[in-house]
Scaffold this active site. Structure first.
Site, PDB file in Angstrom:
ATOM      1  N   TYR A  55       0.826  -1.201   0.000  1.00  0.00           N
ATOM      2  CA  TYR A  55       0.000   0.000   0.000  1.00  0.00           C
ATOM      3  C   TYR A  55       0.867   1.260   0.000  1.00  0.00           C
ATOM      4  CZ  TYR A  55      -3.564  -3.380   1.550  1.00  0.00           C
ATOM      5  OH  TYR A  55      -4.395  -4.461   1.665  1.00  0.00           O
ATOM      6  N   HIS A 122       0.608 -11.849   1.051  1.00  0.00           N
ATOM      7  CA  HIS A 122      -0.395 -11.055   0.334  1.00  0.00           C
ATOM      8  C   HIS A 122      -0.915 -11.778  -0.905  1.00  0.00           C
ATOM      9  CE1 HIS A 122      -1.475  -6.527  -0.361  1.00  0.00           C
ATOM     10  NE2 HIS A 122      -2.505  -7.313  -0.559  1.00  0.00           N
ATOM     11  N   SER A 201     -13.081  -5.717   1.573  1.00  0.00           N
ATOM     12  CA  SER A 201     -14.081  -5.120   0.670  1.00  0.00           C
ATOM     13  C   SER A 201     -15.495  -5.607   0.967  1.00  0.00           C
ATOM     14  CB  SER A 201     -13.719  -5.386  -0.793  1.00  0.00           C
ATOM     15  OG  SER A 201     -12.518  -4.741  -1.145  1.00  0.00           O
ATOM     16  N   PRO A 202     -15.914  -5.608   2.241  1.00  0.00           N
ATOM     17  CA  PRO A 202     -17.265  -6.070   2.565  1.00  0.00           C
ATOM     18  C   PRO A 202     -18.349  -5.113   2.073  1.00  0.00           C
ATOM     19  CG  PRO A 202     -16.259  -5.091   4.497  1.00  0.00           C
ATOM     20  CD  PRO A 202     -15.180  -5.166   3.442  1.00  0.00           C
ATOM     21  N   LEU A 203     -17.934  -3.911   1.646  1.00  0.00           N
ATOM     22  CA  LEU A 203     -18.885  -2.948   1.083  1.00  0.00           C
ATOM     23  C   LEU A 203     -18.814  -2.912  -0.442  1.00  0.00           C
ATOM     24  CD1 LEU A 203     -18.487  -0.020   3.644  1.00  0.00           C
ATOM     25  CD2 LEU A 203     -20.121  -1.902   3.647  1.00  0.00           C
ATOM     26  N   ARG A 205     -16.327  -2.455  -2.475  1.00  0.00           N
ATOM     27  CA  ARG A 205     -15.513  -1.335  -2.963  1.00  0.00           C
ATOM     28  C   ARG A 205     -16.349  -0.065  -3.142  1.00  0.00           C
ATOM     29  NH1 ARG A 205     -10.568  -3.677  -4.191  1.00  0.00           N
ATOM     30  NH2 ARG A 205     -10.650  -5.926  -4.530  1.00  0.00           N
ATOM     31  N   GLY A 206     -17.267   0.135  -2.190  1.00  0.00           N
ATOM     32  CA  GLY A 206     -18.104   1.325  -2.175  1.00  0.00           C
ATOM     33  C   GLY A 206     -19.460   1.129  -2.811  1.00  0.00           C
ATOM     34  N   PHE A 207     -19.600   0.112  -3.654  1.00  0.00           N
ATOM     35  CA  PHE A 207     -20.858  -0.097  -4.368  1.00  0.00           C
ATOM     36  C   PHE A 207     -22.020  -0.319  -3.404  1.00  0.00           C
ATOM     37  CE2 PHE A 207     -23.940  -3.063  -6.270  1.00  0.00           C
ATOM     38  CZ  PHE A 207     -24.337  -2.327  -7.383  1.00  0.00           C
TER      39      PHE A 207
END
Length: 330
Positions: A55, A122, A201-203, A205-207
């Protein structure tokens, strides 16, 4: 705040993924704002923090060390190796033992700590047997530089091979209402072996939070520009899914993000969602998802809505998909 076990330690059920404080989804916040968010997370009891050498090519680990290194005793620290910059300064997956050891030494310096609580590989470098990479990481555990080991984006078969070399404490992979791949095999393998599952990314990626309304407006460096689900045609076909979620969230009196996180939390006490954010108000909203309870009727509606055939587009483009070792739906 409810807790769940990770690496032999009870941590908050909802953690904080730190990636987008340094890169990935457009211009990251400045150092002051990023540091303020990290401190706000600790103040709110969100003490499971997840970073990686990749990152910002070390910038994210440096950020954590600089902003909250003085509070090291207050949080559970997870980081990752095996994907970093090579000698030419380019991103590369490299699981050679000497590279993993070198990356860890650099991470300890950047994070301003003597030990990392949970250290993930990773990505699996297929040029190197997984047994060799895990063997090198096991040496870091023996040396007291790492407390527990994890894997990211691997299949059940690879997980079993790794676990035979050294106990794997956690597997991290993408998991949400619109990414159900772990349900094919790896979740069952984790439960059989007593391994925690960390859902990044449980959301979506914002969607799933409703924050993405026009993917054509993503900044040039936003990773989602290369993700098929956000391509204009696919996005238009996926949009009714999030619109339906908005209606369910209104009925429950919660935010869309809380609905999505509550679903992940309800999938099992061994699953720990790891949302990321750059905003303190969104941080607090996410953490409040722990208080949202979904009825059997709501679960059934969500299951029917997010049938795996209802989501259009792969989660990665072809090049990135080739780098992961996860099971995929046919």
């Amino acid at each position: 705040m409810q807790t769940r076990m990770l690496g032999g330690v009870a941590v908050p059920a909802i953690g904080l993924g730190c990636m987008n404080l340094s890169h990935a989804y457009g211009t990251p916040p400045d150092a002051g704002a990023a540091g303020a968010l990290l401190n706000a997370a600790l103040d709110a009891g969100c003490t499971h923090l997840d970073t990686a050498a990749l990152y910002g090519f070390g910038a994210n680990e440096e950020l954590l060390g600089r902003a909250i290194g003085h509070r090291r005793g207050e949080f559970f620290l997870a980081s990752k190796c095996g994907t970093f910059r090579n000698a030419e300064g380019k991103r590369e997956i490299d699981g050679r033992p000497e590279v993993l050891r070198r990356t860890c030494e650099g991470a300890l310096q950047r994070l301003r700590t003597e030990v990392i609580d949970l250290y993930y590989l990773h990505r699996w470098d297929r040029r190197v047997p997984i047994e060799e990479s895990i063997g090198a990481l096991a040496e870091l555990v023996a040396a007291g530089k790492v407390r527990a080991l994890g894997l990211s984006e691997v299949s059940a078969a690879t997980l079993r091979r790794a676990h035979a070399v050294h106990p794997i404490a956690a597997l991290q992979s993408e998991y949400s209402l619109w990414t159900r791949n772990p349900e094919i095999a790896v979740l069952d393998a984790c439960r059989e072996l007593g391994i925690s599952f960390v859902a990044f990314s449980p959301l979506g990626r914002g969607f799933l939070s409703g924050a993405v309304t026009d993917p054509t407006r993503f900044e040039a460096g936003d990773l989602r520009r290369n993700m098929p689900r956000f391509a204009p045609d696919n996005f238009a076909r996926n949009l009714p899914l999030v619109q339906a979620c908005a209606g369910i969230a209104r009925e429950l009196g919660c935010s869309m993000a809380q609905l999505a996180l509550a679903w992940v939390l309800a999938r099992g006490d061994d699953i720990l969602p790891l949302p990321g954010t750059t905003r303190i108000d969104h941080l607090h909203d996410n953490l409040a998802a722990g208080g949202v309870r979904l009825s059997a009727e709501v679960h059934a509606r969500l299951e029917a809505l997010f049938d795996r055939h209802a989501v259009h587009g792969g989660r990665y483009g072809a090049a990135t998909q080739a780098e992961v070792d996860t099971e995929e739906f046919a």
